[in-house]
Motif scaffolding. Structure first.
Motif, short mmCIF file in Angstrom:
data_model
loop_
_atom_site.label_atom_id
_atom_site.label_comp_id
_atom_site.label_asym_id
_atom_site.label_seq_id
_atom_site.Cartn_x
_atom_site.Cartn_y
_atom_site.Cartn_z
N ALA A 86 -4.77 2.79 7.77
CA ALA A 86 -3.87 3.36 6.80
C ALA A 86 -4.90 3.95 5.62
O ALA A 86 -4.82 5.07 5.11
N LYS A 87 -6.03 3.32 5.32
CA LYS A 87 -6.92 4.19 4.29
C LYS A 87 -7.47 5.39 5.01
O LYS A 87 -7.79 6.25 4.11
N LEU A 133 4.64 -8.22 -0.43
CA LEU A 133 4.74 -6.73 0.28
C LEU A 133 3.72 -6.49 1.11
O LEU A 133 4.09 -5.99 2.55
N LYS A 134 2.43 -6.48 0.51
CA LYS A 134 1.36 -6.15 1.47
C LYS A 134 1.28 -7.01 2.49
O LYS A 134 0.65 -6.49 3.87
N MET A 144 4.02 1.40 4.53
CA MET A 144 4.60 1.98 3.13
C MET A 144 3.34 2.52 2.46
O MET A 144 2.46 1.89 2.44
N ASP A 145 3.51 3.37 1.46
CA ASP A 145 2.53 3.59 0.54
C ASP A 145 2.56 3.00 -0.53
O ASP A 145 3.58 3.00 -1.66
N ARG A 205 3.14 4.12 -4.31
CA ARG A 205 4.54 4.78 -4.71
C ARG A 205 5.36 3.48 -4.87
O ARG A 205 6.03 3.18 -5.69
N VAL A 206 5.11 2.39 -4.12
CA VAL A 206 5.87 1.06 -4.12
C VAL A 206 5.64 0.31 -5.39
O VAL A 206 6.43 -0.10 -5.92
N GLY A 207 4.48 0.66 -5.96
CA GLY A 207 3.89 -0.11 -7.06
C GLY A 207 4.85 0.59 -8.26
O GLY A 207 5.24 -0.54 -9.08
N GLY A 208 5.03 1.62 -8.43
CA GLY A 208 5.80 2.24 -9.45
C GLY A 208 7.47 1.56 -9.23
O GLY A 208 8.13 1.50 -10.27
#
Length: 154
Positions: free
Chosen positions: A61-62, A132-133, A140-141, A144-147
């Motif tokens: 993912a990174k 979530l992680k 998922m990104d 974006r999810v943090g926002g």
């Protein structure tokens, strides 16, 4: 079949089929995985047992994220050939990652995580993101999810 074994099998197939771009990308993946194992061994952690599938997915993912940023930079610099090469690498790497969740699925996952962790305010954001992680790494990104989580908890 473990993810690492699958990558090795695909590497051999790419060699046999003389797929240069695919082969180069798979070699980059192997190099990144070996670097991580060496770093773990150097830190005194268990490197001999190998990386778990979850750790491999995090590394992949990174790698995808790095290539997306590079492709964007190449496009801005007018180097469309290099941007296309980065996208080709992304396509190969993403074969080993789980399917990305849609926006609606991400919203549902955020709601579930907030309910699960009993989050009430922005102070609980870390717990929600951790949940979530743990469950959706590579799907998922999280930038974006943090926002989305912040907006929901505010």
């Amino acid at each position: 079949m473990q993810l690492r074994d699958r990558i090795a099998a695909e590497l051999k197939a790419a060699m046999k089929n003389r797929e240069e771009t695919r082969l180069a990308t798979l070699r980059l993946i192997n190099a990144a995985l070996k670097d991580r194992e060496i770093a773990l061994r150097g830190a005194g952690e268990e490197g001999g047992a190998g990386l778990t599938d979850e750790e491999v997915r995090a590394i992949l993912a990174k790698m995808v994220k790095q290539r997306q940023e590079s492709a964007r930079a190449y496009e801005e610099g007018g180097r469309l050939d290099l941007a296309e090469r980065e996208r080709d690498e992304i396509a190969v790497i993403e074969e080993f990652l789980p399917r990305q969740l849609s926006d609606e699925e991400i919203r549902r996952a955020v709601e579930e995580a907030i309910t699960e962790t009993d989050a009430k305010s922005i102070r609980d954001m870390g717990r929600v993101m951790g949940a979530l992680k743990k469950r959706y790494t590579g799907q998922m990104d999280f930038g974006r999810v943090g926002g989305m989580v912040k907006e929901r908890l505010a």
